[in-house]
Design a protein around this motif. Structure first.
Motif, PDB file in Angstrom:
ATOM      1  N   VAL A 177      37.724  85.933  62.768  1.00  0.00           N
ATOM      2  CA  VAL A 177      37.277  87.153  63.449  1.00  0.00           C
ATOM      3  C   VAL A 177      38.467  88.089  63.661  1.00  0.00           C
ATOM      4  O   VAL A 177      39.528  87.680  64.134  1.00  0.00           O
ATOM      5  CB  VAL A 177      36.629  86.810  64.803  1.00  0.00           C
ATOM      6  CG1 VAL A 177      36.205  88.082  65.531  1.00  0.00           C
ATOM      7  CG2 VAL A 177      35.437  85.894  64.602  1.00  0.00           C
ATOM      8  N   GLY A 178      38.277  89.359  63.307  1.00  0.00           N
ATOM      9  CA  GLY A 178      39.330  90.342  63.491  1.00  0.00           C
ATOM     10  C   GLY A 178      40.205  90.560  62.273  1.00  0.00           C
ATOM     11  O   GLY A 178      41.055  91.450  62.283  1.00  0.00           O
ATOM     12  N   PHE A 179      40.004  89.799  61.210  1.00  0.00           N
ATOM     13  CA  PHE A 179      40.794  89.934  59.988  1.00  0.00           C
ATOM     14  C   PHE A 179      39.886  90.440  58.871  1.00  0.00           C
ATOM     15  O   PHE A 179      38.890  89.795  58.534  1.00  0.00           O
ATOM     16  CB  PHE A 179      41.407  88.591  59.582  1.00  0.00           C
ATOM     17  CG  PHE A 179      42.433  88.073  60.547  1.00  0.00           C
ATOM     18  CD1 PHE A 179      43.770  88.407  60.407  1.00  0.00           C
ATOM     19  CD2 PHE A 179      42.056  87.254  61.596  1.00  0.00           C
ATOM     20  CE1 PHE A 179      44.717  87.926  61.291  1.00  0.00           C
ATOM     21  CE2 PHE A 179      43.000  86.762  62.493  1.00  0.00           C
ATOM     22  CZ  PHE A 179      44.336  87.104  62.340  1.00  0.00           C
ATOM     23  N   ARG A 180      40.252  91.573  58.297  1.00  0.00           N
ATOM     24  CA  ARG A 180      39.420  92.152  57.246  1.00  0.00           C
ATOM     25  C   ARG A 180      39.377  91.250  56.017  1.00  0.00           C
ATOM     26  O   ARG A 180      38.304  90.982  55.473  1.00  0.00           O
ATOM     27  CB  ARG A 180      39.944  93.546  56.868  1.00  0.00           C
ATOM     28  CG  ARG A 180      39.725  94.594  57.954  1.00  0.00           C
ATOM     29  CD  ARG A 180      40.258  95.946  57.504  1.00  0.00           C
ATOM     30  NE  ARG A 180      41.702  95.903  57.332  1.00  0.00           N
ATOM     31  CZ  ARG A 180      42.572  96.128  58.308  1.00  0.00           C
ATOM     32  NH1 ARG A 180      42.146  96.405  59.527  1.00  0.00           N
ATOM     33  NH2 ARG A 180      43.874  96.093  58.072  1.00  0.00           N
ATOM     34  N   TRP A 181      40.538  90.782  55.572  1.00  0.00           N
ATOM     35  CA  TRP A 181      40.540  89.924  54.391  1.00  0.00           C
ATOM     36  C   TRP A 181      39.907  88.576  54.701  1.00  0.00           C
ATOM     37  O   TRP A 181      39.332  87.928  53.810  1.00  0.00           O
ATOM     38  CB  TRP A 181      41.962  89.746  53.855  1.00  0.00           C
ATOM     39  CG  TRP A 181      42.885  88.925  54.696  1.00  0.00           C
ATOM     40  CD1 TRP A 181      43.696  89.356  55.694  1.00  0.00           C
ATOM     41  CD2 TRP A 181      43.115  87.508  54.595  1.00  0.00           C
ATOM     42  NE1 TRP A 181      44.420  88.315  56.235  1.00  0.00           N
ATOM     43  CE2 TRP A 181      44.085  87.173  55.564  1.00  0.00           C
ATOM     44  CE3 TRP A 181      42.607  86.506  53.776  1.00  0.00           C
ATOM     45  CZ2 TRP A 181      44.544  85.859  55.739  1.00  0.00           C
ATOM     46  CZ3 TRP A 181      43.066  85.202  53.947  1.00  0.00           C
ATOM     47  CH2 TRP A 181      44.027  84.899  54.921  1.00  0.00           C
ATOM     48  N   GLY A 182      39.926  88.178  55.974  1.00  0.00           N
ATOM     49  CA  GLY A 182      39.264  86.937  56.367  1.00  0.00           C
ATOM     50  C   GLY A 182      37.756  87.046  56.228  1.00  0.00           C
ATOM     51  O   GLY A 182      37.087  86.102  55.801  1.00  0.00           O
ATOM     52  N   MET A 185      36.550  73.357  65.042  1.00  0.00           N
ATOM     53  CA  MET A 185      37.325  72.349  65.765  1.00  0.00           C
ATOM     54  C   MET A 185      38.802  72.375  65.409  1.00  0.00           C
ATOM     55  O   MET A 185      39.670  72.321  66.290  1.00  0.00           O
ATOM     56  CB  MET A 185      36.753  70.955  65.485  1.00  0.00           C
ATOM     57  CG  MET A 185      35.393  70.690  66.107  1.00  0.00           C
ATOM     58  SD  MET A 185      34.786  69.022  65.748  1.00  0.00           S
ATOM     59  CE  MET A 185      36.075  68.012  66.494  1.00  0.00           C
ATOM     60  N   PHE A 186      39.104  72.472  64.117  1.00  0.00           N
ATOM     61  CA  PHE A 186      40.488  72.314  63.673  1.00  0.00           C
ATOM     62  C   PHE A 186      41.145  73.626  63.253  1.00  0.00           C
ATOM     63  O   PHE A 186      42.379  73.703  63.186  1.00  0.00           O
ATOM     64  CB  PHE A 186      40.553  71.316  62.509  1.00  0.00           C
ATOM     65  CG  PHE A 186      40.062  69.942  62.875  1.00  0.00           C
ATOM     66  CD1 PHE A 186      40.834  69.093  63.649  1.00  0.00           C
ATOM     67  CD2 PHE A 186      38.813  69.517  62.471  1.00  0.00           C
ATOM     68  CE1 PHE A 186      40.374  67.832  64.005  1.00  0.00           C
ATOM     69  CE2 PHE A 186      38.336  68.246  62.807  1.00  0.00           C
ATOM     70  CZ  PHE A 186      39.126  67.401  63.581  1.00  0.00           C
ATOM     71  N   LEU A 187      40.358  74.649  62.951  1.00  0.00           N
ATOM     72  CA  LEU A 187      40.897  75.964  62.616  1.00  0.00           C
ATOM     73  C   LEU A 187      40.189  77.011  63.473  1.00  0.00           C
ATOM     74  O   LEU A 187      39.400  77.818  62.974  1.00  0.00           O
ATOM     75  CB  LEU A 187      40.690  76.277  61.125  1.00  0.00           C
ATOM     76  CG  LEU A 187      41.272  75.299  60.116  1.00  0.00           C
ATOM     77  CD1 LEU A 187      40.873  75.701  58.701  1.00  0.00           C
ATOM     78  CD2 LEU A 187      42.784  75.214  60.248  1.00  0.00           C
ATOM     79  N   PRO A 188      40.442  77.025  64.777  1.00  0.00           N
ATOM     80  CA  PRO A 188      39.686  77.914  65.669  1.00  0.00           C
ATOM     81  C   PRO A 188      39.850  79.393  65.350  1.00  0.00           C
ATOM     82  O   PRO A 188      39.001  80.196  65.704  1.00  0.00           O
ATOM     83  CB  PRO A 188      40.254  77.584  67.061  1.00  0.00           C
ATOM     84  CG  PRO A 188      41.575  76.950  66.811  1.00  0.00           C
ATOM     85  CD  PRO A 188      41.453  76.233  65.499  1.00  0.00           C
ATOM     86  N   GLY A 189      40.925  79.757  64.686  1.00  0.00           N
ATOM     87  CA  GLY A 189      41.121  81.149  64.297  1.00  0.00           C
ATOM     88  C   GLY A 189      40.552  81.469  62.940  1.00  0.00           C
ATOM     89  O   GLY A 189      40.740  82.586  62.445  1.00  0.00           O
ATOM     90  N   GLY A 190      39.845  80.511  62.335  1.00  0.00           N
ATOM     91  CA  GLY A 190      39.330  80.723  61.000  1.00  0.00           C
ATOM     92  C   GLY A 190      40.436  80.604  59.958  1.00  0.00           C
ATOM     93  O   GLY A 190      41.594  80.312  60.277  1.00  0.00           O
ATOM     94  N   ILE A 191      40.086  80.826  58.723  1.00  0.00           N
ATOM     95  CA  ILE A 191      41.066  80.709  57.638  1.00  0.00           C
ATOM     96  C   ILE A 191      42.164  81.749  57.788  1.00  0.00           C
ATOM     97  O   ILE A 191      43.351  81.424  57.751  1.00  0.00           O
ATOM     98  CB  ILE A 191      40.357  80.862  56.277  1.00  0.00           C
ATOM     99  CG1 ILE A 191      39.346  79.734  56.070  1.00  0.00           C
ATOM    100  CG2 ILE A 191      41.373  80.884  55.142  1.00  0.00           C
ATOM    101  CD1 ILE A 191      38.479  79.888  54.849  1.00  0.00           C
ATOM    102  N   GLY A 205      43.003  83.529  60.468  1.00  0.00           N
ATOM    103  CA  GLY A 205      43.755  83.348  61.708  1.00  0.00           C
ATOM    104  C   GLY A 205      44.777  82.235  61.610  1.00  0.00           C
ATOM    105  O   GLY A 205      45.896  82.350  62.123  1.00  0.00           O
ATOM    106  N   THR A 206      44.404  81.156  60.935  1.00  0.00           N
ATOM    107  CA  THR A 206      45.337  80.041  60.752  1.00  0.00           C
ATOM    108  C   THR A 206      46.514  80.452  59.881  1.00  0.00           C
ATOM    109  O   THR A 206      47.672  80.139  60.178  1.00  0.00           O
ATOM    110  CB  THR A 206      44.612  78.840  60.123  1.00  0.00           C
ATOM    111  OG1 THR A 206      43.505  78.476  60.962  1.00  0.00           O
ATOM    112  CG2 THR A 206      45.542  77.661  59.968  1.00  0.00           C
ATOM    113  N   VAL A 207      46.226  81.160  58.783  1.00  0.00           N
ATOM    114  CA  VAL A 207      47.297  81.633  57.902  1.00  0.00           C
ATOM    115  C   VAL A 207      48.206  82.616  58.643  1.00  0.00           C
ATOM    116  O   VAL A 207      49.438  82.543  58.528  1.00  0.00           O
ATOM    117  CB  VAL A 207      46.694  82.297  56.647  1.00  0.00           C
ATOM    118  CG1 VAL A 207      47.784  82.958  55.811  1.00  0.00           C
ATOM    119  CG2 VAL A 207      45.947  81.269  55.818  1.00  0.00           C
TER     120      VAL A 207
END
Length: 380
Positions: free
Chosen positions: A280-285, A336-342, A344-346
């Motif tokens: 959430v909040g990332f355009r490319w995400g 659970m393991f990547l709460p910021g999404g792909i 957000g984690t990157v």
């Protein structure tokens, strides 16, 4: 000595600023050339990139990536959790079909009519929904989506009812009709994705976007500054709805028709999953989430029919033969393991490598305040 060290830093700063745009332009050019290339990815794509089946899948991915981008503008920038965003996607799809079939206009005027209709629906529903916030806002948008779904299903003479509505191909140019023209449809959906991305980018970097972000984090502070959070949120809502309508138009052309499910709340929840999966909040995400979910949804259906799946014990065969079960499990693992999404984690990993602060909510609020304060102080 000071001048010598300053020049590389300045050049590096400028290069870092324009690097995402250059990378994006290169990616768009590569995607535009993809139908002319012979690239195969076994297990992911149904065939080579020049074949109609693969081009149709990639086009569908781009349509839902554009829809996810529009929802990310609504949720990520404006902080508005809507359960009725699919209403505007369906308005674009059904609006195009109705304009072509009953008004008898050519394709491009029909597209404009569909977008104007989606804009009008967004203004009406948004003006009412914005009177509340939080969960009540989500429930009001859900009510509008359900009302739209009922209207589509009950008006069989106009919308086709449960059977859906077919695209009136007589009003569509020949180069956009049929499997033989899948390549052209692919380029159209790519253009739609680029347009939606540029619109979302413009909103995010404009004063409107900064005001919407500030409202998302602290609406009372925005009111104290003498600004109008209602207008900012309504404008973002309408722009996001208009982008969703454009994605709906592309979906109508690509699928040569549409179904009542394109208006229902189930599609909105699916798009929400795409955005959360990508970040959430990332355009490319949002783009990655839309593409990844669509590919998994399409390819897992094929996997469920594989012979080796049917040879497994029932305890494994039953869940693995249900694509929604696998997608649901994947979504739970990401939460659970990547709460910021792909994305957000990157982003967190890259910032830690550079020694920068992560994009925590407090940090985002401080950044928004800095962007919002300076123009207001100058104006006053």
């Amino acid at each position: 000595m000071t001048v010598t060290t300053g020049v590389p830093t300045l050049v590096h700063g400028r290069a870092g600023r324009y690097l995402p745009f250059v990378a994006g332009a290169v990616l768009v050019v590569f995607m535009a050339l993809l139908p002319l290339l012979n690239i195969s990815i076994p297990g992911i794509l149904p065939g080579a990139t020049y074949t109609p089946g693969t081009l149709a899948l990639l086009s569908l991915c781009m349509v839902f990536a554009a829809l996810a981008l529009s929802y990310n503008l609504l949720l990520g920038t404006g902080g508005m959790l809507s359960f009725g965003h699919a209403l505007y996607f369906g308005a674009g799809a059904y609006g195009l079909g109705i304009a072509l079939q009953y008004l008898g206009v050519p394709l491009w005027p029909g597209v404009i009519i569909a977008l104007v209709g989606g804009l009008a629906i967004a203004l009406f529903t948004g003006a009412i929904s914005m009177r509340v916030s939080g969960i009540p806002f989500a429930m009001v948008t859900l009510a509008f989506a359900q009302a739209g779904s009922v209207l589509v299903r009950r008006n069989q003479q106009i919308t086709g009812g449960e059977e859906g509505m077919r695209l009136p191909t007589a009003q569509v140019p020949e180069w956009l009709v049929g499997v033989v023209n899948t390549r052209n449809l692919y380029w159209v959906t790519l253009a739609v994705l680029v347009i939606v991305y540029l619109v979302v980018l413009w909103v995010d970097r404009s004063r409107l976007g900064h005001l919407a972000q500030a409202t998302r984090e602290n609406e009372l502070r925005v009111q104290v500054l003498g600004l109008s959070p209602y207008r900012a949120k309504l404008t973002v809502f309408v722009v996001a709805a208009l982008c969703a309508s454009l994605a709906g138009v592309a979906y109508m052309l690509l699928q040569s028709g549409t179904q009542p499910s394109s208006v229902g709340a189930d599609l909105t929840i699916t798009v929400l999953v795409m955005v959360v999966l990508g970040g959430v909040g990332f355009r490319w995400g949002a783009i990655v989430g839309g593409v990844l979910y669509t590919i998994l949804d399409q390819r897992l259906t094929v996997l469920a029919r594989a012979d080796w799946i049917h040879a497994l014990p029932d305890v494994l065969r039953i869940p693995l033969s249900e694509p929604l079960f696998i997608l649901g499990a994947l979504f739970i693992l990401v939460v659970m393991f990547l709460p910021g999404g792909i994305a957000g984690t990157v982003d967190t990993w890259v910032r830690r490598r550079r020694g920068e602060r992560t994009r925590s909510p407090l940090r985002q609020l401080a950044d928004v305040d800095e962007k919002l304060d300076e123009p207001v102080e100058v104006k006053l």
